[in-house]
Design an enzyme around this catalytic site. Sequence first.
Site, PDB file in Angstrom:
ATOM      1  N   ASN A   5       0.850  -1.187   0.000  1.00  0.00           N
ATOM      2  CA  ASN A   5       0.000   0.000   0.000  1.00  0.00           C
ATOM      3  C   ASN A   5       0.892   1.245   0.000  1.00  0.00           C
ATOM      4  OD1 ASN A   5      -1.396   2.277   1.156  1.00  0.00           O
ATOM      5  ND2 ASN A   5      -3.048   0.904   1.730  1.00  0.00           N
ATOM      6  N   ASP A  43      -0.171   4.489   0.023  1.00  0.00           N
ATOM      7  CA  ASP A  43      -0.875   5.707   0.441  1.00  0.00           C
ATOM      8  C   ASP A  43       0.041   6.714   1.132  1.00  0.00           C
ATOM      9  OD1 ASP A  43      -3.203   4.511  -0.415  1.00  0.00           O
ATOM     10  OD2 ASP A  43      -4.012   4.150   1.586  1.00  0.00           O
ATOM     11  N   HIS A  44       0.938   6.173   1.996  1.00  0.00           N
ATOM     12  CA  HIS A  44       1.695   7.115   2.821  1.00  0.00           C
ATOM     13  C   HIS A  44       2.856   7.780   2.088  1.00  0.00           C
ATOM     14  CE1 HIS A  44      -0.970   6.768   5.981  1.00  0.00           C
ATOM     15  NE2 HIS A  44      -0.715   5.498   6.259  1.00  0.00           N
ATOM     16  N   ARG A  53       3.578  18.936   1.773  1.00  0.00           N
ATOM     17  CA  ARG A  53       4.083  20.220   1.284  1.00  0.00           C
ATOM     18  C   ARG A  53       3.343  20.691   0.036  1.00  0.00           C
ATOM     19  NH1 ARG A  53       9.341  21.487   3.409  1.00  0.00           N
ATOM     20  NH2 ARG A  53       9.408  23.131   1.884  1.00  0.00           N
ATOM     21  N   HIS A 104      -5.733   3.573  -1.474  1.00  0.00           N
ATOM     22  CA  HIS A 104      -7.069   3.912  -0.978  1.00  0.00           C
ATOM     23  C   HIS A 104      -7.410   5.296  -1.505  1.00  0.00           C
ATOM     24  CE1 HIS A 104      -9.828   4.323   2.841  1.00  0.00           C
ATOM     25  NE2 HIS A 104     -10.469   4.582   1.717  1.00  0.00           N
ATOM     26  N   ARG A 145      -9.572   7.944  -1.081  1.00  0.00           N
ATOM     27  CA  ARG A 145     -10.564   8.405  -0.108  1.00  0.00           C
ATOM     28  C   ARG A 145     -11.409   9.514  -0.702  1.00  0.00           C
ATOM     29  NH1 ARG A 145      -9.092   7.060   5.507  1.00  0.00           N
ATOM     30  NH2 ARG A 145     -10.762   8.498   5.988  1.00  0.00           N
ATOM     31  N   ARG A 177      -7.193  12.695   0.864  1.00  0.00           N
ATOM     32  CA  ARG A 177      -6.130  13.204   1.744  1.00  0.00           C
ATOM     33  C   ARG A 177      -4.747  12.660   1.384  1.00  0.00           C
ATOM     34  NH1 ARG A 177      -7.268  10.084   7.311  1.00  0.00           N
ATOM     35  NH2 ARG A 177      -9.222  11.195   7.158  1.00  0.00           N
ATOM     36  N   HIS A 178      -4.692  11.509   0.733  1.00  0.00           N
ATOM     37  CA  HIS A 178      -3.372  11.072   0.266  1.00  0.00           C
ATOM     38  C   HIS A 178      -3.409  10.781  -1.235  1.00  0.00           C
ATOM     39  CE1 HIS A 178      -5.265   7.353   1.565  1.00  0.00           C
ATOM     40  NE2 HIS A 178      -4.956   7.514   2.832  1.00  0.00           N
ATOM     41  N   GLU A 189      -8.635   0.302  -2.835  1.00  0.00           N
ATOM     42  CA  GLU A 189      -9.418   0.348  -1.597  1.00  0.00           C
ATOM     43  C   GLU A 189     -10.373   1.515  -1.707  1.00  0.00           C
ATOM     44  OE1 GLU A 189      -7.597   0.829   2.236  1.00  0.00           O
ATOM     45  OE2 GLU A 189      -6.246  -0.819   1.769  1.00  0.00           O
ATOM     46  N   THR A 211      -6.610   6.550  10.057  1.00  0.00           N
ATOM     47  CA  THR A 211      -6.507   5.470   9.087  1.00  0.00           C
ATOM     48  C   THR A 211      -7.754   4.617   9.279  1.00  0.00           C
ATOM     49  OG1 THR A 211      -5.170   3.577   8.363  1.00  0.00           O
ATOM     50  CG2 THR A 211      -5.142   4.048  10.704  1.00  0.00           C
ATOM     51  N   THR A 212      -7.967   3.644   8.391  1.00  0.00           N
ATOM     52  CA  THR A 212      -9.149   2.793   8.522  1.00  0.00           C
ATOM     53  C   THR A 212      -9.105   2.132   9.911  1.00  0.00           C
ATOM     54  OG1 THR A 212      -8.815   2.349   6.194  1.00  0.00           O
ATOM     55  CG2 THR A 212     -10.461   1.025   7.319  1.00  0.00           C
ATOM     56  N   GLU A 230     -10.881  -9.462   3.275  1.00  0.00           N
ATOM     57  CA  GLU A 230      -9.590  -9.069   3.846  1.00  0.00           C
ATOM     58  C   GLU A 230      -9.800  -8.976   5.357  1.00  0.00           C
ATOM     59  OE1 GLU A 230      -7.389  -5.686   2.251  1.00  0.00           O
ATOM     60  OE2 GLU A 230      -6.405  -5.424   4.203  1.00  0.00           O
ATOM     61  N   HIS A 258      -3.453  -4.585   7.879  1.00  0.00           N
ATOM     62  CA  HIS A 258      -3.536  -3.457   8.792  1.00  0.00           C
ATOM     63  C   HIS A 258      -2.619  -3.668   9.980  1.00  0.00           C
ATOM     64  CE1 HIS A 258      -4.914   0.225  10.560  1.00  0.00           C
ATOM     65  NE2 HIS A 258      -5.500   0.468   9.416  1.00  0.00           N
ATOM     66  N   GLY A 259      -1.621  -2.820  10.060  1.00  0.00           N
ATOM     67  CA  GLY A 259      -0.714  -2.851  11.209  1.00  0.00           C
ATOM     68  C   GLY A 259       0.331  -3.955  11.148  1.00  0.00           C
ATOM     69  N   GLY A 268       1.395  -1.432   4.337  1.00  0.00           N
ATOM     70  CA  GLY A 268       1.780  -0.097   3.894  1.00  0.00           C
ATOM     71  C   GLY A 268       2.781   0.547   4.808  1.00  0.00           C
TER      72      GLY A 268
HETATM   73  N1  PXP Z   1      -5.646  -3.033   4.464  1.00  0.00           N
HETATM   74  C1  PXP Z   1      -6.559  -2.039   4.593  1.00  0.00           C
HETATM   75  C2  PXP Z   1      -7.973  -2.341   4.252  1.00  0.00           C
HETATM   76  C3  PXP Z   1      -6.174  -0.757   4.999  1.00  0.00           C
HETATM   77  O1  PXP Z   1      -7.097   0.222   5.116  1.00  0.00           O
HETATM   78  C4  PXP Z   1      -4.816  -0.502   5.266  1.00  0.00           C
HETATM   79  C5  PXP Z   1      -4.375   0.873   5.670  1.00  0.00           C
HETATM   80  O2  PXP Z   1      -4.502   1.756   4.640  1.00  0.00           O
HETATM   81  C6  PXP Z   1      -3.901  -1.564   5.113  1.00  0.00           C
HETATM   82  C7  PXP Z   1      -4.336  -2.823   4.733  1.00  0.00           C
HETATM   83  C8  PXP Z   1      -2.435  -1.373   5.349  1.00  0.00           C
HETATM   84  O3  PXP Z   1      -2.245  -1.042   6.690  1.00  0.00           O
HETATM   85  P1  PXP Z   1      -0.816  -0.560   7.199  1.00  0.00           P
HETATM   86  O4  PXP Z   1      -0.544   0.733   6.529  1.00  0.00           O
HETATM   87  O5  PXP Z   1      -1.021  -0.431   8.667  1.00  0.00           O
HETATM   88  O6  PXP Z   1       0.154  -1.634   6.817  1.00  0.00           O
END
Ligand code: PXP
Length: 240
Positions: A6, A8-9, A17, A42, A44, A48-49, A69, A99-100, A150, A190-191, A212
């Site tokens: 992922n 996104d970040h 910036r 994702h 959104r 935002r990202h 996503e 975050t989600t 998921e 996630h995480g 991510g």
């Molecule tokens: N899966 C889903 C559905 C998410 O929303 C996210 C966070 O954007 C992730 C996976 C990845 O999570 P992380 O950034 O904590 O690895």
Amino acid sequence: MKFSLNVDHVATLRNARGETQPDPVTFALMAEQFGVDGIVVHLREDRRHINDRDVRLLRELITTKLDLEMAAEDEIIKIACELQPELATLVPEKRQELTTEGGLNVLDNLERLKDTIQELHSYNIPVSLFIEPDINQIDASADINADIIEIHTGNYANAPTVEEMIEEMERIRTAAKHAKRIGLGVNAGHGLNYNNMKEFTLIDEIDEVSIGQAVIARSIFVGIEKAIKEMSQLINTKIS
Ligand code: PXP
């Protein structure tokens, strides 16, 4: 087990910036070269990202697969139908969240989700539902024709004690086995990070992990190639 990244970040950092760097599209293309199996973004509602330009360019340029996503909202559904990602992952979305924060409540949103899945299927887009490791949510996901679930792993990743972590891992294992038994594909995310990923390699039913933050953060210190290769190695090494 496959590894989807992922990005996104990378976009979060770019947007801090309001400029053009670092570019999440470039990051995704490099990640593909270093062996990830897919790219996740994702889009959104508040952008935002990841923004519309990012997702369109990714659609055009990546050669693995795109997992979009998204919330089950009309504007985003329309974009998904146009872009036809290899997978659409439906997630809950709240404007205030960082975050989600958890899985979809499929049972409470059956009609909306069923209609969304049907619409995405009419454009040949497979659909995954991001849910808690809960048997009732899994059965409801199958009933409304989801292709994949998921499993939300945030409660495992953030468990305050080892006991709670083990308990949550058991819930995830049971959920993954049940989902597979009734014919669903199983992703998880996630995480997940370099310290908590190993246990997952023991759950054969998980087809793919979506990661991510941990990889983007590590790539700042060790570079993209090393961050990705280290995570790929963890994912592909089964502990005993
Ligand atoms: N899966 C889903 C559905 C998410 O929303 C996210 C966070 O954007 C992730 C996976 C990845 O999570 P992380 O950034 O904590 O690895």
